[in-house]
Design a protein around this motif. Sequence first.
Motif, PDB file in Angstrom:
ATOM      1  N   GLU A   1      40.794  38.899  38.381  1.00 54.33           N
ATOM      2  CA  GLU A   1      41.281  39.904  37.425  1.00 54.33           C
ATOM      3  C   GLU A   1      41.786  41.147  38.154  1.00 54.33           C
ATOM      4  O   GLU A   1      42.870  41.661  37.866  1.00 54.33           O
ATOM      5  N   TYR A   2      40.992  41.630  39.108  1.00 52.72           N
ATOM      6  CA  TYR A   2      41.419  42.806  39.867  1.00 52.72           C
ATOM      7  C   TYR A   2      42.695  42.507  40.658  1.00 52.72           C
ATOM      8  O   TYR A   2      43.588  43.353  40.758  1.00 52.72           O
ATOM      9  N   SER A   3      42.779  41.311  41.212  1.00 52.82           N
ATOM     10  CA  SER A   3      43.971  40.939  41.978  1.00 52.82           C
ATOM     11  C   SER A   3      45.197  40.921  41.077  1.00 52.82           C
ATOM     12  O   SER A   3      46.263  41.437  41.440  1.00 52.82           O
ATOM     13  N   GLY A   4      45.037  40.326  39.895  1.00 55.66           N
ATOM     14  CA  GLY A   4      46.149  40.265  38.953  1.00 55.66           C
ATOM     15  C   GLY A   4      46.582  41.631  38.471  1.00 55.66           C
ATOM     16  O   GLY A   4      47.768  41.855  38.186  1.00 55.66           O
ATOM     17  N   ASN A   5      45.623  42.558  38.401  1.00 56.51           N
ATOM     18  CA  ASN A   5      45.931  43.926  37.969  1.00 56.51           C
ATOM     19  C   ASN A   5      46.385  44.815  39.124  1.00 56.51           C
ATOM     20  O   ASN A   5      46.623  46.007  38.925  1.00 56.51           O
ATOM     21  N   ARG A   6      46.461  44.235  40.318  1.00 55.85           N
ATOM     22  CA  ARG A   6      46.846  44.990  41.522  1.00 55.85           C
ATOM     23  C   ARG A   6      45.953  46.224  41.701  1.00 55.85           C
ATOM     24  O   ARG A   6      46.435  47.354  41.869  1.00 55.85           O
ATOM     25  N   ASP A   7      44.658  45.972  41.645  1.00 57.71           N
ATOM     26  CA  ASP A   7      43.653  47.032  41.784  1.00 57.71           C
ATOM     27  C   ASP A   7      42.927  46.830  43.115  1.00 57.71           C
ATOM     28  O   ASP A   7      41.913  46.130  43.176  1.00 57.71           O
ATOM     29  N   PRO A   8      43.425  47.421  44.207  1.00 59.54           N
ATOM     30  CA  PRO A   8      42.813  47.165  45.517  1.00 59.54           C
ATOM     31  C   PRO A   8      41.377  47.655  45.625  1.00 59.54           C
ATOM     32  O   PRO A   8      40.556  47.036  46.306  1.00 59.54           O
ATOM     33  N   LYS A   9      41.053  48.762  44.962  1.00 62.98           N
ATOM     34  CA  LYS A   9      39.678  49.268  45.010  1.00 62.98           C
ATOM     35  C   LYS A   9      38.725  48.241  44.395  1.00 62.98           C
ATOM     36  O   LYS A   9      37.670  47.936  44.960  1.00 62.98           O
ATOM     37  N   GLY A  10      39.101  47.699  43.230  1.00 58.45           N
ATOM     38  CA  GLY A  10      38.264  46.692  42.593  1.00 58.45           C
ATOM     39  C   GLY A  10      38.157  45.432  43.425  1.00 58.45           C
ATOM     40  O   GLY A  10      37.078  44.825  43.529  1.00 58.45           O
ATOM     41  N   VAL A  11      39.265  45.031  44.049  1.00 56.03           N
ATOM     42  CA  VAL A  11      39.266  43.845  44.915  1.00 56.03           C
ATOM     43  C   VAL A  11      38.288  44.027  46.064  1.00 56.03           C
ATOM     44  O   VAL A  11      37.449  43.155  46.347  1.00 56.03           O
TER      45      VAL A  11
END
Length: 206
Positions: free
Chosen positions: A140-150
């Motif tokens: 989900e984080y990857s799909g949202n382009r959220d590097p902090k979450g990744v």
Amino acid sequence: MQEDIMTESSMKVIPTNPQAEQQNEEEKSQARLDYEEGMRYLDNQDLAMAANAFHNALMGWEEEGDQHGVANASDKLGDLCVERGDYDKAFAFYDRAYEICSTDFDRYSLFTLERKKAALYLKMERHEDALDLYWDIFDEYSGNRDPKGVVETLETMATIFVSLGDKEKAADCYQMIAKTHRNFKHAEEATEYENKAAEIRQEPRA
């Protein structure tokens, strides 16, 4: 790096009707007033009174047939159960909220609940169950382009793999973190995690 569940962003509160934001105190239902009272108790760390208020809100919204309200109250009661170590009840409340949000296709709230449940599995040392959810969270984080979450999710997963004795997969997580940092030209951080991956691969197997 696991967030404390009680301070994690909660599900969005869904108004019972489009004009809810304009309602004055007299127009709000008793369940809504109980819920808001619970939030005030929660802000003041009075968990016992918060639990009582959220329970009253839950009962009220059940009587009204307001499923959005039931989901919000269930979410908060789940948080409070986690705080007092009653994990089975916490799962029951989270699952109830999850079912309602699934019906509404409310991805924001579903994702919040998935993170809470993954963290709860980790508290209970149910590592395989936690990993199943953390892979979904990573996607989900990857799909949202959220590097902090990744990065935070991979850090948590690496810790789980280490506890399971799977150092190769832990190293893979660190390598993925390094790659994420490289993509954002964070050279120092990338090198740090590349070194972590190399070090853990060199450690003798348990």
